[in-house]
Design a protein around this motif. Structure first.
Motif, PDB file in Angstrom:
ATOM      1  N   VAL A 192       0.813   6.413   4.257  1.00  0.00           N
ATOM      2  CA  VAL A 192       1.302   5.913   2.806  1.00  0.00           C
ATOM      3  C   VAL A 192       2.428   6.807   2.356  1.00  0.00           C
ATOM      4  O   VAL A 192       2.744   6.665   1.353  1.00  0.00           O
ATOM      5  CB  VAL A 192       0.164   6.189   1.705  1.00  0.00           C
ATOM      6  CG1 VAL A 192      -1.115   5.216   2.349  1.00  0.00           C
ATOM      7  CG2 VAL A 192      -0.302   7.624   2.247  1.00  0.00           C
ATOM      8  N   LEU A 193       2.850   7.858   3.089  1.00  0.00           N
ATOM      9  CA  LEU A 193       3.870   8.750   2.850  1.00  0.00           C
ATOM     10  C   LEU A 193       5.199   7.988   2.542  1.00  0.00           C
ATOM     11  O   LEU A 193       5.437   7.118   3.134  1.00  0.00           O
ATOM     12  CB  LEU A 193       4.088   9.900   3.757  1.00  0.00           C
ATOM     13  CG  LEU A 193       3.070  10.961   4.141  1.00  0.00           C
ATOM     14  CD1 LEU A 193       3.216  11.703   5.317  1.00  0.00           C
ATOM     15  CD2 LEU A 193       2.592  11.601   2.616  1.00  0.00           C
ATOM     16  N   ALA A 194       6.324   8.574   1.564  1.00  0.00           N
ATOM     17  CA  ALA A 194       7.356   8.135   1.412  1.00  0.00           C
ATOM     18  C   ALA A 194       8.438   8.116   2.882  1.00  0.00           C
ATOM     19  O   ALA A 194       8.992   7.078   2.996  1.00  0.00           O
ATOM     20  CB  ALA A 194       8.043   8.570   0.448  1.00  0.00           C
ATOM     21  N   SER A 195       8.198   9.075   3.746  1.00  0.00           N
ATOM     22  CA  SER A 195       8.786   9.288   4.832  1.00  0.00           C
ATOM     23  C   SER A 195       8.377   8.292   5.874  1.00  0.00           C
ATOM     24  O   SER A 195       9.133   8.240   7.141  1.00  0.00           O
ATOM     25  CB  SER A 195       8.710  10.646   5.377  1.00  0.00           C
ATOM     26  OG  SER A 195       7.258  11.080   5.649  1.00  0.00           O
ATOM     27  N   ASP A 196       7.272   7.388   5.708  1.00  0.00           N
ATOM     28  CA  ASP A 196       6.917   6.790   6.819  1.00  0.00           C
ATOM     29  C   ASP A 196       7.771   5.531   7.204  1.00  0.00           C
ATOM     30  O   ASP A 196       8.148   4.789   6.085  1.00  0.00           O
ATOM     31  CB  ASP A 196       5.494   6.151   6.565  1.00  0.00           C
ATOM     32  CG  ASP A 196       4.944   5.689   7.854  1.00  0.00           C
ATOM     33  OD1 ASP A 196       4.114   6.427   8.290  1.00  0.00           O
ATOM     34  OD2 ASP A 196       4.777   4.456   7.905  1.00  0.00           O
ATOM     35  N   LYS A 197       8.017   5.285   8.262  1.00  0.00           N
ATOM     36  CA  LYS A 197       8.720   4.038   8.863  1.00  0.00           C
ATOM     37  C   LYS A 197       8.249   2.751   8.612  1.00  0.00           C
ATOM     38  O   LYS A 197       8.958   1.859   8.355  1.00  0.00           O
ATOM     39  CB  LYS A 197       9.236   4.414  10.183  1.00  0.00           C
ATOM     40  CG  LYS A 197       9.961   5.586  10.731  1.00  0.00           C
ATOM     41  CD  LYS A 197      10.434   5.406  11.984  1.00  0.00           C
ATOM     42  CE  LYS A 197       9.204   5.769  13.045  1.00  0.00           C
ATOM     43  NZ  LYS A 197       9.258   6.103  14.347  1.00  0.00           N
ATOM     44  N   LEU A 198       6.928   2.583   8.322  1.00  0.00           N
ATOM     45  CA  LEU A 198       6.451   1.509   8.260  1.00  0.00           C
ATOM     46  C   LEU A 198       5.497   1.046   7.005  1.00  0.00           C
ATOM     47  O   LEU A 198       4.930   0.017   6.805  1.00  0.00           O
ATOM     48  CB  LEU A 198       5.295   1.089   9.502  1.00  0.00           C
ATOM     49  CG  LEU A 198       5.886   1.243  11.080  1.00  0.00           C
ATOM     50  CD1 LEU A 198       4.775   1.015  12.034  1.00  0.00           C
ATOM     51  CD2 LEU A 198       7.058   0.397  11.187  1.00  0.00           C
ATOM     52  N   GLY A 199       5.391   2.244   6.303  1.00  0.00           N
ATOM     53  CA  GLY A 199       4.648   2.245   5.251  1.00  0.00           C
ATOM     54  C   GLY A 199       4.758   1.353   3.861  1.00  0.00           C
ATOM     55  O   GLY A 199       4.191   0.856   3.194  1.00  0.00           O
ATOM     56  N   ARG A 200       6.136   1.851   3.423  1.00  0.00           N
ATOM     57  CA  ARG A 200       6.831   1.057   2.363  1.00  0.00           C
ATOM     58  C   ARG A 200       6.087   1.664   0.970  1.00  0.00           C
ATOM     59  O   ARG A 200       6.616   1.036  -0.181  1.00  0.00           O
ATOM     60  CB  ARG A 200       6.671  -0.460   2.328  1.00  0.00           C
ATOM     61  CG  ARG A 200       7.669  -0.800   3.599  1.00  0.00           C
ATOM     62  CD  ARG A 200       7.308  -2.339   4.052  1.00  0.00           C
ATOM     63  NE  ARG A 200       7.082  -3.414   2.680  1.00  0.00           N
ATOM     64  CZ  ARG A 200       7.133  -4.587   2.925  1.00  0.00           C
ATOM     65  NH1 ARG A 200       7.172  -5.188   4.429  1.00  0.00           N
ATOM     66  NH2 ARG A 200       7.071  -5.544   2.091  1.00  0.00           N
ATOM     67  N   LEU A 201       5.252   2.600   0.971  1.00  0.00           N
ATOM     68  CA  LEU A 201       4.694   3.264  -0.282  1.00  0.00           C
ATOM     69  C   LEU A 201       5.503   4.585  -0.134  1.00  0.00           C
ATOM     70  O   LEU A 201       6.105   5.135   0.689  1.00  0.00           O
ATOM     71  CB  LEU A 201       3.226   3.351  -0.287  1.00  0.00           C
ATOM     72  CG  LEU A 201       2.348   2.154  -0.240  1.00  0.00           C
ATOM     73  CD1 LEU A 201       0.805   2.482  -0.423  1.00  0.00           C
ATOM     74  CD2 LEU A 201       2.994   1.184  -1.412  1.00  0.00           C
ATOM     75  N   SER A 202       5.362   5.281  -1.229  1.00  0.00           N
ATOM     76  CA  SER A 202       6.038   6.434  -1.674  1.00  0.00           C
ATOM     77  C   SER A 202       5.346   7.712  -1.965  1.00  0.00           C
ATOM     78  O   SER A 202       5.869   8.356  -2.705  1.00  0.00           O
ATOM     79  CB  SER A 202       7.269   6.198  -2.504  1.00  0.00           C
ATOM     80  OG  SER A 202       7.874   5.267  -2.193  1.00  0.00           O
ATOM     81  N   LEU A 203       4.019   8.229  -1.348  1.00  0.00           N
ATOM     82  CA  LEU A 203       3.218   9.323  -1.605  1.00  0.00           C
ATOM     83  C   LEU A 203       4.062  10.303  -1.135  1.00  0.00           C
ATOM     84  O   LEU A 203       4.727  10.154   0.016  1.00  0.00           O
ATOM     85  CB  LEU A 203       1.931   8.907  -1.042  1.00  0.00           C
ATOM     86  CG  LEU A 203       0.722   8.471  -2.094  1.00  0.00           C
ATOM     87  CD1 LEU A 203       1.114   6.924  -2.437  1.00  0.00           C
ATOM     88  CD2 LEU A 203      -0.556   8.481  -1.433  1.00  0.00           C
TER      89      LEU A 203
END
Length: 280
Positions: A215-226
């Motif tokens: 869920v992190l903003a830094s995640d390459k696959l997540g697309r959310l911005s926690l």
């Protein structure tokens, strides 16, 4: 993945846990596998006869070692559930969260569905009569939703990216989909509003928590911005709601694909840190 080695090293180094807190699971029994997965699928796994299309859907080159690893991970989640219920209150699997595995097939890097296997086994033995799955990985738990469709003893709750994988999302008992770019405030506000009411309505004997950090903003696959702090607060709140209701919780780590491995380790370590606070 490297995180499965580095995460326990980090937790030991900082003193969050001790060596005595670790356990090693045995391979899951064939009987337990067949309470969740079909005989046909299990036969293909143990004889390494999945078709190319079936193996491609999973995403791994299928090898006996991978099947053996999956059996240990699934047993680990079952063991965690029993440890949590035996008085520990909370127990965590360094791996797990393989929620894209269906009864009759694997998908999305998931071979066995560890949470579904554990829930079905505990229902079969009578150790629980009702379970709640809190799936906060960024991807909807399509396999888990499918396995428990029409099963009133297991309530599935999924928070996920509305436009993220999988494209086809079998309905959970309650799905909360977020638009791309959703940050801490919106995500946490929804969690604060939804989770306590679900817990109070369902009245489970046990909570399975899938704590993916994709869920992190830094995640390459997540697309959310926690943020890291937002993800940590998510974990704290889940554990606090369980503690307030005296609910044991078994945790599976789920996904995490940030560019920096250190970010992934820190986010997963926060889950363990918040779990330790629950014990206090």
């Amino acid at each position: 993945m490297e995180k499965y080695t580095l995460l326990p090293e980090q937790l030991l180094y900082e003193g969050t846990i001790t060596e005595a807190a670790f356990f090693t699971a045995a391979p899951l029994s064939e009987e337990a596998i067949l309470r969740t997965h079909t005989a046909g699928y299990w036969h293909k796994l143990k004889t390494n006869t999945l078709t190319r299309k079936e193996a491609r859907a999973i995403g791994f080159p299928m090898r006996p070692e991978l099947i053996a690893r999956g059996r240990v991970i699934a047993q680990g989640t079952l063991d965690c559930a029993r440890f949590a219920m035996s008085g520990d209150g909370v127990a965590l699997n360094i791996a797990g969260g393989t929620h894209h595995s269906f009864a009759d097939r694997g998908e999305g890097f998931c071979v066995f569905n560890d949470i579904a296997i554990a829930a079905n086994e505990l229902l079969h033995t009578g150790e629980i009569s009702r379970a709640l799955v809190v799936d906060l990985d960024v991807h909807q738990g399509n396999g888990t939703a499918s396995i428990f469709a029409g099963e009133p003893r297991v309530f599935t709750l999924s928070f996920h990216g509305a436009k993220n994988y999988p494209n086809r999302k079998p309905p959970s008992d309650l799905d909360v989909g977020f638009p791309d770019g959703t940050g801490d405030d919106v995500y946490l506000r929804e969690l604060y509003e939804v989770l306590p009411g679900v817990m109070d309505r369902v009245k489970p004997d046990l909570v399975f928590y899938l704590s993916g950090v994709d869920v992190l903003a830094s995640d390459k696959l997540g697309r959310l911005s926690l943020s890291l702090d937002g993800c940590k607060e998510r974990d704290r709140f889940v554990f606090q709601m369980c503690k307030d209701r005296n609910l044991p919780v078994a945790v599976s780590m789920g996904g995490g694909y940030s560019e920096r491995l250190a970010t992934i380790i820190e986010a997963h370590a926060n889950t363990f840190r918040m779990a330790e606070q629950m014990r206090d």
